[in-house]
Design an enzyme around this catalytic site. Structure first.
Site, PDB file in Angstrom:
ATOM      1  N   SER A  47       7.144 -11.969   2.367  1.00 36.72           N
ATOM      2  CA  SER A  47       7.627  -9.809   1.395  1.00 36.72           C
ATOM      3  C   SER A  47       6.262  -9.022   1.155  1.00 36.72           C
ATOM      4  CB  SER A  47       8.110 -10.713   0.191  1.00 36.72           C
ATOM      5  OG  SER A  47       6.839 -11.060  -0.503  1.00 36.72           O
ATOM      6  N   HIS A 159       1.546  -6.892  -0.570  1.00 36.61           N
ATOM      7  CA  HIS A 159       2.568  -8.484  -1.016  1.00 36.61           C
ATOM      8  C   HIS A 159       2.671  -8.062  -1.796  1.00 36.61           C
ATOM      9  CE1 HIS A 159       3.521 -12.486  -1.770  1.00 36.61           C
ATOM     10  NE2 HIS A 159       3.800 -13.081  -0.731  1.00 36.61           N
ATOM     11  N   HIS A 160       4.125  -8.686  -2.079  1.00 37.19           N
ATOM     12  CA  HIS A 160       5.153  -8.368  -3.406  1.00 37.19           C
ATOM     13  C   HIS A 160       4.728  -8.564  -4.153  1.00 37.19           C
ATOM     14  CE1 HIS A 160       8.944  -6.722  -4.868  1.00 37.19           C
ATOM     15  NE2 HIS A 160      10.072  -7.195  -3.669  1.00 37.19           N
ATOM     16  N   SER A 161       3.813  -9.874  -4.497  1.00 40.80           N
ATOM     17  CA  SER A 161       3.425 -10.551  -5.059  1.00 40.80           C
ATOM     18  C   SER A 161       2.440  -9.561  -6.487  1.00 40.80           C
ATOM     19  CB  SER A 161       2.757 -11.871  -5.010  1.00 40.80           C
ATOM     20  OG  SER A 161       1.383 -11.192  -4.788  1.00 40.80           O
ATOM     21  N   ASN A 339       5.757  -6.832 -11.156  1.00 38.28           N
ATOM     22  CA  ASN A 339       7.211  -6.673 -10.881  1.00 38.28           C
ATOM     23  C   ASN A 339       8.559  -6.243 -11.780  1.00 38.28           C
ATOM     24  OD1 ASN A 339       7.262  -7.349  -7.482  1.00 38.28           O
ATOM     25  ND2 ASN A 339       6.027  -8.078  -8.638  1.00 38.28           N
TER      26      ASN A 339
END
Length: 490
Positions: A47, A159-161, A339
């Site tokens: 992701s 990274h989406h994290s 997020n």
């Protein structure tokens, strides 16, 4: 989909260091932990968030390096790697990389002549498909020079994290300036000291953190119980109605779209293809208003219209496709890093040929979804989901995401001209992650232009260039709808 005003990037000299709280969370959230670990079991769930800036010329390299070094002082997360606790007992802990090397994360290349934007975009696509080295901070940036017209491309992959789309745009504004000249007197602070955090240390830190969080959770649970009991005694009918309403909402949120998906888009793989669209903000707004909708309604309808054309050209028209849409759950007090979004799923009405009618149908669907009380259901369930064995969690998530043929996101962008190390940013194309879905489209507004990045799974869409042409024709039709209405009103 994100609501709110476009982001006004702060001038570097106006940055309030005391207000920068982007690294307040030492550990990943349960939701972020799931994203971080699932891709180990299922590479299709990688992701990365990719942002592509088109520059009017090549920026000053030394200034660009200095800007990244400065940003890593202001936002220490840029220097942090994720350390897994021993035996995965707990969530990963962010720790300053003791061997942080900016030269590893920031690089430059020059394309051989002849080279145009499409060549640069292909390089961006290849960068996006490379997995992160998880022993290092999960981000990288690349400056691409050598385009025939003198322009350059700057691409950042995170990274989406680390953050969601809205947070990523906000973080990138630190590298942007509202003037081309160098800012020598911007505020600064010392970089965070390196940390030698082991997996055992991370486990201990997570254990202590969990113990510290227990009293607060118990207090919140007790308050919730008292509030529910009080409401049940004083307003039994209203309370029962609210509980039933939430249960029904949860059923709607959890139930997959009725559409089984397009037979043309059934396969999934690791290949990616990047395409771009652009349209003026006023033009897309006018198209939405012409049908009684918004810019976002016209944007989603444009995507659906393109899918209809693609399927009709290939001789397999479909009535609807299952699609998803992230909805921002951020409040003004939320830190930029991290997020805060929920995902909704619905049947996209592909078969509607009238763009105005399609906008109206999309508006009814989206308004209904945004009012769902159970939008936060996945966030509430994240503590349980993140404790599942990684293989089970990854396969469950993949089963959900592969059922989507399209995802569409709309993120507030930058409304004023900005510069990167002296070069003016002409366009800012976003490419959201497509973990398991066939197509992910993301819109960011930039100085009056809607920049749309389309991330395509080439195993699902075997003719990506044809799909992009169909999307462009749909966009042209949507703009014509707005222009025709404006002409009639005059």
């Amino acid at each position: 989909m994100a609501d709110g005003d476009p982001l006004i990037p702060p001038s570097a000299v106006d940055v309030d260091l005391s207000a920068v709280a982007w690294d307040s969370n030492r550990s990943m959230s349960d939701f972020e932990t799931g994203m971080w670990r699932m891709e180990e079991a299922q590479p299709q769930l990688r992701s990365p968030i990719v942002a592509v800036d088109v520059l009017d010329r090549a920026p000053d390299w030394d200034r660009l390096v200095q800007a990244h070094e400065w940003a890593s002082h202001i936002v220490p997360r840029i220097r942090m790697r994720a350390v897994e606790p021993a035996l995965h007992l707990g969530n990963p802990v962010w720790s300053v990389d003791p061997e942080f090397d900016l030269g590893y994360h920031l690089r430059r290349v020059r394309l051989p002549a002849p080279a145009d934007f499409d060549h640069a975009l292909r390089m961006c696509r290849h960068l996006a498909t490379e997995p992160f080295d998880k022993a290092r901070p999960p981000w990288c940036a690349l400056l691409i020079e050598g385009l025939d017209d003198g322009r350059a491309v700057y691409v950042v992959k995170t990274h989406h994290s680390i953050t969601d789309g809205l947070g990523g745009i906000a973080m990138m504004t630190l590298l942007h300036s509202r003037r081309p000249d160098h800012t020598p007197d911007k505020p600064d602070r010392e970089p965070p000291p390196p940390e030698h955090l082991s997996t055992v240390d991370a486990f201990g830190e997570e254990t202590i953190g969990e113990l510290r969080r227990i009293p607060g959770r118990l207090v919140r649970l007790a308050r919730l119980g008292v509030n529910v009991a009080t409401a049940a005694l004083t307003r039994p009918i209203d309370t029962a109605t609210d509980v039933l309403g939430y249960a029904n909402s949860l059923r709607r949120i959890a139930t997959p779209p009725a559409s089984s998906g397009s037979p043309l888009l059934r396969n999934r793989g690791l290949g990616r293809w990047f395409g771009v669209l652009e349209v003026g903000v006023p033009e897309l707004k006018a198209a939405g208003h012409a049908a009684g909708g918004s810019l976002n309604d016209a944007y989603v309808a444009t995507l659906l219209g393109g899918f209809r054309r693609y399927h009709e050209e290939l001789g397999q028209p479909v009535h609807s496709i299952p699609m998803g849409m992230p909805v921002s759950m951020r409040s003004g007090s939320d830190p930029t890093v991290g997020n805060r979004f929920a995902a909704v799923r619905f049947n996209g009405p592909v078969a509607e040929p009238d763009p105005a009618a399609l906008v109206r149908r999309v508006r009814r669907i989206v308004l209904g979804l945004r009012e769902e009380p159970a939008l936060d259901a996945v966030e509430l369930a994240a503590p349980v989901l993140s404790r599942l064995p990684t293989y089970l969690l990854a396969n469950w998530y993949l089963s959900q995401s592969t059922g989507l043929d399209l995802q569409a996101s709309n993120v507030a962008g930058v409304p004023v001209p900005v510069y990167l190390a002296g070069a003016r940013i002409e366009r800012m194309y976003p490419f959201g992650p497509a973990p398991g879905c066939a197509v992910m489209a993301t819109l960011v507004s930039h100085v009056g232009v809607c920049c749309i990045g389309v991330n395509i799974d080439t195993a699902a869409v075997t003719q990506p260039a044809r799909l992009m042409r169909c999307l462009q024709e749909s966009l042209d039709e949507m703009v014509a709808l707005g222009a025709a209405t404006e002409g009639t009103e005059r």
